[in-house]
Design a protein around this motif. Structure first.
Motif, mmCIF file in Angstrom:
data_model
loop_
_atom_site.group_PDB
_atom_site.id
_atom_site.type_symbol
_atom_site.label_atom_id
_atom_site.label_comp_id
_atom_site.label_asym_id
_atom_site.label_seq_id
_atom_site.Cartn_x
_atom_site.Cartn_y
_atom_site.Cartn_z
ATOM 1 N N GLU A 122 -4.889 6.967 45.318
ATOM 2 C CA GLU A 122 -4.117 8.241 46.202
ATOM 3 C C GLU A 122 -4.784 9.574 45.271
ATOM 4 O O GLU A 122 -5.043 10.421 45.878
ATOM 5 C CB GLU A 122 -2.803 8.163 44.832
ATOM 6 N N GLN A 130 -0.937 11.441 51.648
ATOM 7 C CA GLN A 130 -0.104 10.208 50.417
ATOM 8 C C GLN A 130 0.137 9.218 51.951
ATOM 9 O O GLN A 130 0.041 9.135 52.376
ATOM 10 C CB GLN A 130 0.834 11.202 49.808
ATOM 11 N N GLU A 152 5.664 6.271 48.469
ATOM 12 C CA GLU A 152 6.114 6.535 47.243
ATOM 13 C C GLU A 152 5.882 5.299 46.326
ATOM 14 O O GLU A 152 6.897 5.123 45.570
ATOM 15 C CB GLU A 152 7.096 7.387 46.752
ATOM 16 N N SER A 177 9.563 -0.091 47.155
ATOM 17 C CA SER A 177 8.830 2.024 47.476
ATOM 18 C C SER A 177 9.677 2.474 46.418
ATOM 19 O O SER A 177 10.740 1.491 46.496
ATOM 20 C CB SER A 177 9.339 1.737 49.543
ATOM 21 N N GLY A 178 9.639 3.626 47.128
ATOM 22 C CA GLY A 178 10.016 5.001 45.900
ATOM 23 C C GLY A 178 11.055 5.249 46.272
ATOM 24 O O GLY A 178 11.218 5.474 47.458
ATOM 25 N N ARG A 180 11.685 7.986 48.696
ATOM 26 C CA ARG A 180 11.137 8.395 49.905
ATOM 27 C C ARG A 180 11.398 7.376 50.791
ATOM 28 O O ARG A 180 11.491 7.333 52.371
ATOM 29 C CB ARG A 180 9.693 8.498 50.259
ATOM 30 N N TRP A 197 11.031 12.998 40.059
ATOM 31 C CA TRP A 197 10.878 11.461 40.721
ATOM 32 C C TRP A 197 10.668 10.904 41.110
ATOM 33 O O TRP A 197 10.548 9.667 41.338
ATOM 34 C CB TRP A 197 10.734 12.971 42.503
ATOM 35 N N GLN A 198 8.973 10.835 39.838
ATOM 36 C CA GLN A 198 8.403 9.872 39.305
ATOM 37 C C GLN A 198 10.111 8.793 38.176
ATOM 38 O O GLN A 198 9.324 7.993 38.117
ATOM 39 C CB GLN A 198 6.962 10.816 38.627
ATOM 40 N N ARG A 233 11.739 6.911 40.181
ATOM 41 C CA ARG A 233 10.863 6.190 41.040
ATOM 42 C C ARG A 233 10.228 4.699 40.356
ATOM 43 O O ARG A 233 10.271 3.538 40.781
ATOM 44 C CB ARG A 233 9.551 6.925 41.661
#
Lengths: 454, 404
Positions: B78, B87, B91, B117-118, B120, B281-282, B285
């Motif tokens: 990243e 990116q 995620e 996966s996160g 998104r 969002w982190q 995630r």
């Protein structure tokens, strides 16, 4: 493909109406070791290849043509495999949705076929190919087992069998139901024509658009012969003084489309574009696409026959590949017209030949093989979306080692150990599953690798 | 005492596997070991430590592809991508802290092997959708390749997909080519305070069904929101529904206005700008609301529209959780008893999905299984695929299915 002499199929063609019937037919064939060729046919088999086997049964899926469920809250649609690609988008259009992968044949091609070949289309750079838009499948295995994979949820539990089924060219199971995700339609769509005096500049423009952080909804390229053929055929309004023409489509809110269109035009100017034209109406945008989507019939009009190739290359090698393709074309004495999904590197060269001329078809096949070897040589692959089938199976060795291919065939063994389903496709050399499963174990004879031990 | 083997190259890895086959030595496959606690404990005499297989091999921004050796940390990838404003769009989450491991140590190989996966995911797809090609050492002691470095590829079976989510039970990933995408120039998160789970699901569905290109949608019930490090979220004193949009500034500003209009019918609207948005969002995630402690942790994948109802039903059982993926993903923390565990499984099935036991004491894992049990026909198929890759069962034995 040339027509092959056909022998009568000893087993009847069947038209099952539901999954249970498919399972019964397949189970019966399995018990009698009869090969099975599923097809979308409604009545009787087309002439040709499958009757190369003495005992084969067509399983016609022509009756599997219903949309079973439209679920807007979960943004997915469940259909039978014979439903056409376009019919899915049409069914959900009024509610503001569509199904993203759109192969040029979308009026006619079935979703079951799309799954088998992992089809793409002009919008897959931004929205992905079939495998990225598939949520669930129901399949019948060759032993008659009915297996449901995925559903309306997003991630697989256990191994990604949905992933391995997609693009498996019908070799692993008979698909009886498909669930795809649908997307809300973009607010606005804009398109631009960008013409260049040479291929290199057009290729550079593609790379720079992407490097600038812009992912167009569609980014297509046509070479000069393709531009001329389509312009003659359907008067799309293309400039005739260019060596390469790009169609760039952007979607999103109109403010975004306008701004990104400006940025794309700036890049195009920088790359020496000789034509920059923005569609000012939906009608004009459709006309931009009309030419591209008519490329195949347009070439059909200027040549007695044409042969469409499908391979993928890294975008950056485009002008080099086109130049070398030009040399190969001269060498073999047959003209090549190029249409190209430039955004994702998927080439569709069309070789013009005359099947009536002795030797022309063989030369065509040799040229096609050379072009595909070139794709692999520059870091690409043998097929972007049409599959390997019978046509390219002898080229698999260009891309894969014997070990690679054997490991792939072990997938076939897991699903169909007797090799009864869609026989003869994809792999140049068939190994018996018993042989593939076998493993020599040399106790105490394999040296421990020379490594530091901890 | 487990012996640790540290191959430095793909060829070493292949040779070690050939040796392990010949000596019938089962191996535990480890990268940086951040997710060793995910899955059943592996019964192996030797540990194959891949940390030596690290480093970015090739990165071509204009081709949107990066190739790296399997144990390359995601953080390293990243950092390099950021230099070109790109990116990993899916995620990849950092789940190490859930197991007490150091943050930012997760490797590309581990993320792909777990298909993790996160937020998104709901827009751009999962790790498996971005993994273009792999080099794999199989349990037959062979080094094979699958896929390629291009997006469109139908040349043979898509073995790459099979590697994603197989948790090292089919092969040892040695090198991976992964799709990269431009990073968004601007991000906004629209917040709705005080919704219940059912209403939140309706709001998320409305947003995801709009043409405003929503890139993430989550719902945090009040007690979960209160644990956020983002003061706007923690200080809401109520549940928070969060909807993210990203893109060029002019586009984000137009869509932000449109989205606020659309969602104003659902409650009071707030919005988060870049930094706070990133922090929120982190947390979503990485399941950060559950990262401290060692409570039993579940990950449910369900039909998105039923997420709210499942969350409510879990709440009735005293199980706390939150929604991501517009309702399609539920992180939930339950008690340690078997009865709760069976109820979670049943609830996920009734919503058309499945439940994975992400963190639990071994006795619970062994009683109920980490991964959702599969119907017999699929189980047989999976076992036959496994036999084709690893006929002697030397790769991560028991990690996905106990005793297998």
């Amino acid at each position: 493909m040339p027509c092959r002499p056909t022998a009568p199929c000893l087993w009847p063609s069947l038209l099952p109406e539901n999954t249970d019937q498919v399972a019964d037919v397949v189970r019966l064939c399995h018990a009698n070791q009869v090969k099975v060729v599923p097809a979308r046919l409604r009545h009787r088999p087309v002439r040709g290849a499958p009757c190369r086997w003495k005992t084969a049964s067509f399983v016609g899926l022509g009756k599997f043509n219903r949309i079973l469920d439209i679920d807007y809250a979960n943004r997915c649609v469940t259909v039978q495999p014979g439903v056409t690609n376009l019919a899915i988008s049409q069914a959900v259009s009024a509610a503001g949705f569509y199904y993203a992968p759109d192969p040029s044949s979308q009026i006619a091609c079935s979703i079951g076929g799309n799954v088998a070949e992992n089809s793409g289309g002009v919008h897959c750079l931004k929205y992905g190919v079939t495998t990225n838009n598939l949520l669930g499948l129901e399949i019948v295995l060759m032993n008659g087992d009915v297996v449901r994979l995925g559903g309306k949820h997003m991630d697989s539990d256990g191994y990604d069998l949905l992933g391995i089924l997609t693009g498996s060219e019908g070799l692993l199971g008979v698909i009886t139901e498909v669930t795809v995700r649908i997307l809300p339609k973009p607010a606005t769509v804009g398109a631009q024509l960008l013409g260049f005096g040479d291929l290199q500049s057009a290729g550079d423009c593609v790379a720079r658009i992407i490097a600038a952080g812009i992912i167009p909804a569609g980014l297509e390229m046509m070479d000069k012969p393709a531009v001329h053929a389509t312009e003659d055929y359907c008067k799309a309004g293309y400039p005739l003084d260019v060596e390469a023409l790009l169609i760039c489509e952007l979607d999103g809110p109109s403010a975004e489309v306008d701004e990104l269109s400006d940025r794309v035009e700036e890049i195009a100017r920088d790359c020496g574009a000789t034509t920059i034209r923005r569609a000012t109406s939906e009608d004009e945008r459709q006309r931009f696409w009309l030419g591209r989507k008519s490329a195949f019939p347009a070439v059909g009009k200027i040549s007695p026959d044409y042969y469409c190739i499908d391979g993928t290359i890294p975008r950056g090698r485009l002008s080099e590949v086109l130049t070398r393709m030009g040399e190969l074309s001269k060498q073999h004495g047959l003209g090549v017209v190029n249409v190209f999904h430039a955004g994702d590197g998927n080439l569709h060269p069309l070789i013009m030949y005359d099947a009536g001329k002795p030797g022309d078809l063989e030369t065509t096949e040799a040229l096609a093989a050379d072009i595909l070897r070139l794709c692999v040589e520059v870091g690409g692959v043998l097929s972007g979306e049409h599959g390997i089938g019978v046509e390219k199976r002898d080229l698999m060795g260009v891309m894969f080692t014997e070990d690679d291919m054997k490991q792939q065939q072990r997938i076939k063994c897991a699903f169909d150990p007797d090799g009864l389903l869609n026989p003869g496709k994809v792999f140049p050399l068939l190994h018996r599953c018993a042989e593939l499963g076998h493993m020599h174990v040399h106790h105490g004879k394999v040296p421990f690798p020379d490594l530091p031990r901890f | 005492m487990t012996e640790i083997l540290r191959p430095q190259t793909a060829d070493d890895t292949r040779d070690l596997l050939a040796w392990a086959v010949s000596e019938q030595k089962p191996l535990e496959i480890v990268g940086n070991g951040t997710k060793r606690g995910f899955g059943h404990p592996v019964a192996a005499s030797h540990s194959l430590d891949l940390s030596g297989l690290s480093g970015i091999v090739e990165y071509e921004p204009a081709e949107l592809v990066l190739t790296a050796r399997a144990a390359t940390p995601i953080s390293e990838i990243e950092a390099l991508l950021r230099q070109s404003n790109q990116q990993l769009a899916f995620e990849p989450p950092d789940l190490g802290p859930l197991y007490g491991a150091q943050a930012e140590r997760a490797t590309l190989g581990g993320i792909v092997a777990g298909n993790l996966s996160g937020p998104r995911r709901v827009q751009t797809g999962a790790a498996r959708d971005h993994t273009l090609g792999v080099q794999v050492a199989t349990g037959r002691g062979e080094l094979i390749k699958a896929g390629g470095r291009v997006v469109k590829n139908v040349s043979g079976y898509d073995l790459t997909k099979l590697m994603c989510g197989s948790w090292g039970t089919l092969g040892v990933l040695t090198q991976i080519s992964i799709k990269v995408l431009p990073a968004p120039e601007k991000t906004r998160t629209v917040l709705i305070a005080g919704q219940d789970a059912a209403d939140a699901c309706l709001a998320m569905t409305a947003a995801l069904s709009s043409p405003h290109e929503v890139s993430a949608a989550a719902f945090l019930p009040a007690p979960i929101a209160a644990r956020s490090r983002v003061s706007y979220v923690a200080g809401a004193g109520a549940s928070v529904t969060a909807i993210r949009i990203e893109g060029p500034p002019v586009s984000v500003s137009v869509r932000n206005t449109a989205l606020r209009d659309l969602l104003s019918a659902f409650g009071d609207i707030e919005e988060l700008h870049g930094h706070n948005s990133g922090a929120l969002w982190q947390e979503v995630r990485d399941a950060t609301p559950f990262s401290s402690g060692d409570s039993v942790l579940w990950r449910l994948s369900v039909a998105p529209a039923s997420g709210g109802a499942v969350l409510d039903a879990l709440g009735d059982l005293g199980i706390e959780g939150y929604l991501d993926w517009g309702g399609g993903l539920i992180w939930a923390s339950s008690g340690e008893d078997n009865e709760h565990a069976h109820q979670v499984r049943t609830l996920s099935e009734s919503a058309g999905g499945h439940a994975t036991l992400v963190r639990a004491p071994e006795v619970l894992k062994s009683a109920i299984g980490v991964f959702h049990p599969q119907p017999a026909t699929r189980d047989g198929l999976s076992q036959r695929i496994k036999d084709g890759f690893d006929p002697n069962g030397i790769l991560n034995p028991g990690r996905m299915v106990q005793g297998a």
